[in-house]
Design a protein around this motif. Structure first.
Motif, PDB file in Angstrom:
ATOM      1  N   ILE A  83      23.359  30.365  43.063  1.00 61.12           N
ATOM      2  CA  ILE A  83      21.977  29.883  42.961  1.00 61.12           C
ATOM      3  C   ILE A  83      21.080  30.931  42.308  1.00 61.12           C
ATOM      4  CG2 ILE A  83      19.941  29.223  44.305  1.00 61.12           C
ATOM      5  CD1 ILE A  83      21.863  27.888  46.285  1.00 61.12           C
ATOM      6  N   VAL A  84      21.273  32.195  42.671  1.00 59.94           N
ATOM      7  CA  VAL A  84      20.489  33.277  42.056  1.00 59.94           C
ATOM      8  C   VAL A  84      20.783  33.377  40.569  1.00 59.94           C
ATOM      9  CG1 VAL A  84      20.143  35.779  41.990  1.00 59.94           C
ATOM     10  CG2 VAL A  84      20.225  34.586  44.181  1.00 59.94           C
ATOM     11  N   MET A  85      22.040  33.144  40.185  1.00 62.23           N
ATOM     12  CA  MET A  85      22.400  33.156  38.767  1.00 62.23           C
ATOM     13  C   MET A  85      21.649  32.063  38.011  1.00 62.23           C
ATOM     14  SD  MET A  85      24.633  34.635  36.550  1.00 62.23           S
ATOM     15  CE  MET A  85      26.159  35.069  37.360  1.00 62.23           C
ATOM     16  N   ALA A  86      21.616  30.860  38.584  1.00 61.92           N
ATOM     17  CA  ALA A  86      20.876  29.753  37.955  1.00 61.92           C
ATOM     18  C   ALA A  86      19.389  30.072  37.892  1.00 61.92           C
ATOM     19  CB  ALA A  86      21.115  28.463  38.727  1.00 61.92           C
ATOM     20  N   LEU A  87      18.865  30.669  38.961  1.00 60.61           N
ATOM     21  CA  LEU A  87      17.457  31.040  39.008  1.00 60.61           C
ATOM     22  C   LEU A  87      17.127  32.085  37.947  1.00 60.61           C
ATOM     23  CD1 LEU A  87      14.647  31.195  40.364  1.00 60.61           C
ATOM     24  CD2 LEU A  87      15.634  32.817  42.001  1.00 60.61           C
ATOM     25  N   ALA A  88      17.982  33.065  37.794  1.00 55.54           N
ATOM     26  CA  ALA A  88      17.740  34.140  36.820  1.00 55.54           C
ATOM     27  C   ALA A  88      17.691  33.603  35.395  1.00 55.54           C
ATOM     28  CB  ALA A  88      18.833  35.207  36.943  1.00 55.54           C
ATOM     29  N   ILE A  89      18.504  32.605  35.104  1.00 53.65           N
ATOM     30  CA  ILE A  89      18.548  32.062  33.750  1.00 53.65           C
ATOM     31  C   ILE A  89      17.321  31.203  33.447  1.00 53.65           C
ATOM     32  CG2 ILE A  89      19.783  30.400  32.276  1.00 53.65           C
ATOM     33  CD1 ILE A  89      22.374  31.514  33.315  1.00 53.65           C
ATOM     34  N   SER A  90      16.843  30.443  34.430  1.00 50.22           N
ATOM     35  CA  SER A  90      15.751  29.498  34.167  1.00 50.22           C
ATOM     36  C   SER A  90      14.361  30.082  34.392  1.00 50.22           C
ATOM     37  CB  SER A  90      15.916  28.254  35.043  1.00 50.22           C
ATOM     38  OG  SER A  90      15.835  28.587  36.414  1.00 50.22           O
ATOM     39  N   VAL A 110       9.924  39.863  27.681  1.00 54.22           N
ATOM     40  CA  VAL A 110      10.693  39.711  26.433  1.00 54.22           C
ATOM     41  C   VAL A 110      12.091  40.306  26.590  1.00 54.22           C
ATOM     42  CG1 VAL A 110      10.825  40.400  24.014  1.00 54.22           C
ATOM     43  CG2 VAL A 110       8.638  39.634  24.974  1.00 54.22           C
ATOM     44  N   ILE A 111      12.168  41.485  27.212  1.00 53.11           N
ATOM     45  CA  ILE A 111      13.471  42.145  27.408  1.00 53.11           C
ATOM     46  C   ILE A 111      14.350  41.331  28.353  1.00 53.11           C
ATOM     47  CG2 ILE A 111      14.610  44.172  28.394  1.00 53.11           C
ATOM     48  CD1 ILE A 111      12.178  45.808  27.404  1.00 53.11           C
ATOM     49  N   LEU A 112      13.756  40.871  29.458  1.00 56.15           N
ATOM     50  CA  LEU A 112      14.529  40.077  30.413  1.00 56.15           C
ATOM     51  C   LEU A 112      14.993  38.755  29.808  1.00 56.15           C
ATOM     52  CD1 LEU A 112      12.441  40.629  33.673  1.00 56.15           C
ATOM     53  CD2 LEU A 112      14.756  41.468  33.200  1.00 56.15           C
ATOM     54  N   ASN A 113      14.186  38.173  28.941  1.00 51.38           N
ATOM     55  CA  ASN A 113      14.569  36.914  28.296  1.00 51.38           C
ATOM     56  C   ASN A 113      15.738  37.098  27.340  1.00 51.38           C
ATOM     57  OD1 ASN A 113      14.113  34.071  27.699  1.00 51.38           O
ATOM     58  ND2 ASN A 113      13.388  34.751  25.712  1.00 51.38           N
ATOM     59  N   SER A 114      15.768  38.242  26.649  1.00 50.01           N
ATOM     60  CA  SER A 114      16.850  38.492  25.689  1.00 50.01           C
ATOM     61  C   SER A 114      18.109  39.037  26.354  1.00 50.01           C
ATOM     62  CB  SER A 114      16.376  39.483  24.618  1.00 50.01           C
ATOM     63  OG  SER A 114      15.998  40.717  25.209  1.00 50.01           O
ATOM     64  N   LEU A 115      17.991  39.485  27.602  1.00 50.56           N
ATOM     65  CA  LEU A 115      19.146  40.029  28.311  1.00 50.56           C
ATOM     66  C   LEU A 115      20.108  38.919  28.714  1.00 50.56           C
ATOM     67  CD1 LEU A 115      20.214  42.738  29.584  1.00 50.56           C
ATOM     68  CD2 LEU A 115      19.133  41.973  31.709  1.00 50.56           C
ATOM     69  N   PRO A 116      21.407  39.032  28.386  1.00 46.74           N
ATOM     70  CA  PRO A 116      22.369  37.999  28.821  1.00 46.74           C
ATOM     71  C   PRO A 116      22.550  38.029  30.331  1.00 46.74           C
ATOM     72  CG  PRO A 116      23.516  39.841  27.769  1.00 46.74           C
ATOM     73  CD  PRO A 116      22.050  40.086  27.579  1.00 46.74           C
ATOM     74  N   LYS A 117      22.061  36.979  30.986  1.00 44.23           N
ATOM     75  CA  LYS A 117      22.047  36.958  32.462  1.00 44.23           C
ATOM     76  C   LYS A 117      23.449  36.928  33.050  1.00 44.23           C
ATOM     77  CE  LYS A 117      17.634  36.271  31.780  1.00 44.23           C
ATOM     78  NZ  LYS A 117      17.708  35.914  30.345  1.00 44.23           N
ATOM     79  N   ILE A 118      24.399  36.339  32.299  1.00 41.17           N
ATOM     80  CA  ILE A 118      25.769  36.252  32.810  1.00 41.17           C
ATOM     81  C   ILE A 118      26.353  37.648  33.015  1.00 41.17           C
ATOM     82  CG2 ILE A 118      28.101  35.424  32.279  1.00 41.17           C
ATOM     83  CD1 ILE A 118      26.794  33.089  30.823  1.00 41.17           C
ATOM     84  N   ALA A 119      25.897  38.604  32.188  1.00 38.94           N
ATOM     85  CA  ALA A 119      26.381  39.981  32.327  1.00 38.94           C
ATOM     86  C   ALA A 119      25.958  40.592  33.658  1.00 38.94           C
ATOM     87  CB  ALA A 119      25.856  40.832  31.169  1.00 38.94           C
ATOM     88  N   LEU A 120      24.908  40.031  34.255  1.00 35.23           N
ATOM     89  CA  LEU A 120      24.441  40.525  35.549  1.00 35.23           C
ATOM     90  C   LEU A 120      25.181  39.896  36.724  1.00 35.23           C
ATOM     91  CD1 LEU A 120      20.577  40.473  34.927  1.00 35.23           C
ATOM     92  CD2 LEU A 120      22.089  42.463  34.879  1.00 35.23           C
ATOM     93  N   GLY A 121      26.109  38.997  36.415  1.00 32.07           N
ATOM     94  CA  GLY A 121      26.845  38.296  37.464  1.00 32.07           C
ATOM     95  C   GLY A 121      27.448  39.207  38.515  1.00 32.07           C
ATOM     96  N   PRO A 122      28.245  40.213  38.123  1.00 32.37           N
ATOM     97  CA  PRO A 122      28.834  41.112  39.136  1.00 32.37           C
ATOM     98  C   PRO A 122      27.783  41.838  39.970  1.00 32.37           C
ATOM     99  CG  PRO A 122      29.950  41.349  37.022  1.00 32.37           C
ATOM    100  CD  PRO A 122      28.757  40.493  36.771  1.00 32.37           C
ATOM    101  N   VAL A 123      26.668  42.218  39.321  1.00 33.21           N
ATOM    102  CA  VAL A 123      25.597  42.911  40.052  1.00 33.21           C
ATOM    103  C   VAL A 123      24.959  41.972  41.078  1.00 33.21           C
ATOM    104  CG1 VAL A 123      23.394  44.117  39.819  1.00 33.21           C
ATOM    105  CG2 VAL A 123      25.150  44.370  38.043  1.00 33.21           C
ATOM    106  N   ILE A 124      24.716  40.726  40.657  1.00 31.30           N
ATOM    107  CA  ILE A 124      24.112  39.739  41.556  1.00 31.30           C
ATOM    108  C   ILE A 124      25.021  39.491  42.760  1.00 31.30           C
ATOM    109  CG2 ILE A 124      23.466  37.301  41.750  1.00 31.30           C
ATOM    110  CD1 ILE A 124      22.479  37.467  38.851  1.00 31.30           C
ATOM    111  N   ILE A 125      26.326  39.420  42.504  1.00 37.82           N
ATOM    112  CA  ILE A 125      27.285  39.191  43.596  1.00 37.82           C
ATOM    113  C   ILE A 125      27.230  40.332  44.607  1.00 37.82           C
ATOM    114  CG2 ILE A 125      29.743  39.038  44.159  1.00 37.82           C
ATOM    115  CD1 ILE A 125      30.073  37.593  41.435  1.00 37.82           C
ATOM    116  N   ILE A 126      27.095  41.563  44.102  1.00 39.16           N
ATOM    117  CA  ILE A 126      27.013  42.724  45.005  1.00 39.16           C
ATOM    118  C   ILE A 126      25.708  42.696  45.784  1.00 39.16           C
ATOM    119  CG2 ILE A 126      26.841  45.244  45.062  1.00 39.16           C
ATOM    120  CD1 ILE A 126      28.717  45.276  42.614  1.00 39.16           C
TER     121      ILE A 126
END
Length: 275
Positions: A147-154, A121-137
């Motif tokens: 691709i990981v960004m798309a995966l995280a959202i779906s 529930v928490i992960l679903n409500s979390l805005p995944k785009i905000a994790l973009g910089p973290v994912i890039i690192i």
């Protein structure tokens, strides 16, 4: 008696033909109305821009967008389109595949499902785009991050949709299968999963759009190609024609991907019905 039956069947046949005609006319009427609305909106946009009622520098105009599209067609449009499509499909397929596996495991283990519920529930409500910089690192600044960004959202959406469907499967039918000695794998393969094919395809319809959103968001942050890159580049150099052309291409791509899921659903349902 035979003649009366023949007349009745003929009358029913005529009513059926009339019904099919009305249905066909309604279908084409709706399609015509949609096309006319689009043509009127484009015409008003073009006329307003030429007359000065609309600032064409900010909003562009259809004629300039067509010219930009033609220019793009001979300057790498297919490459940018191919990159976005590839990233979207990889993220989409990974999200659906992993989502199905996770949802099945959670259905299999009630304890694991209850432990995971608040985190999902928490992960679903979390805005995944905000994790973009973290994912890039984490994964690096390249296609893999997109691709990981798309995966995280779906992914989370797939898990929640399918798990909810699995848990809502006809309980009486499941109990009956258990009384006849069916194993859990048999219950899942013969009852639960087939009953949730509509849920699966509803999830696919949602996820194909979400995957595209994730890809474009990733291309906004880190990319050297793709429709998201064109949109960002056009905004940076104030080429709003390029931005609007890219957005329209993106809208058409989203519609085609959605139609692809609908066609797949029809094929699977047709095979299931005739098997």
């Amino acid at each position: 008696m035979f003649k009366e039956k023949k007349v009745t069947l003929a009358a029913l046949s005529d009513e059926r033909k009339q019904y099919l005609k009305r249905t066909t006319y309604k279908k084409y009427g709706i399609l015509t109305a949609r096309i006319l609305i689009l043509i009127v909106l484009l015409a008003l946009w073009e006329i307003g821009a030429n007359a000065g009622f609309i600032d064409s520098f900010i909003t562009s105009q259809p004629s300039r967008i067509v010219k930009t599209f033609l220019n793009l067609s001979s300057n790498g449009l297919l490459m940018h389109l191919g990159v976005t499509c590839f990233e979207t499909m990889v993220g989409f397929l990974l999200g659906v595949g992993l989502g199905m596996v996770c949802a099945t495991l959670l259905w299999w283990s009630d304890t694991l499902s209850k432990i995971s519920e608040p985190y999902l529930v928490i992960l679903n409500s979390l805005p995944k785009i905000a994790l973009g910089p973290v994912i890039i690192i984490w994964v690096g600044a390249g296609m893999q991050a997109i691709i990981v960004m798309a995966l995280a959202i779906s992914l989370i959406v797939t898990i929640l949709e399918l798990l909810n469907g699995y848990l809502q499967t006809d309980r009486e039918m499941v109990k009956m299968a258990k009384t006849f000695g069916a194993s859990k794998s048999q219950i899942f393969s013969k009852i639960v999963f087939p009953a949730n094919l509509p849920t699966l395809f509803n999830s696919l319809k949602i996820n194909i759009g979400l995957s595209l959103v994730g890809v474009i968001a990733g291309e906004f942050l880190v990319s050297k190609a793709g429709l998201g890159y064109l949109i960002v580049y056009g905004g940076q150099v104030f080429q709003l024609d390029l931005v609007m052309a890219s957005v329209i291409i993106l809208a058409v791509l989203a519609a085609l991907l959605y139609e692809g899921v609908l066609i797949l659903e029809k094929i699977v349902c047709h095979k299931r019905f005739h098997s």
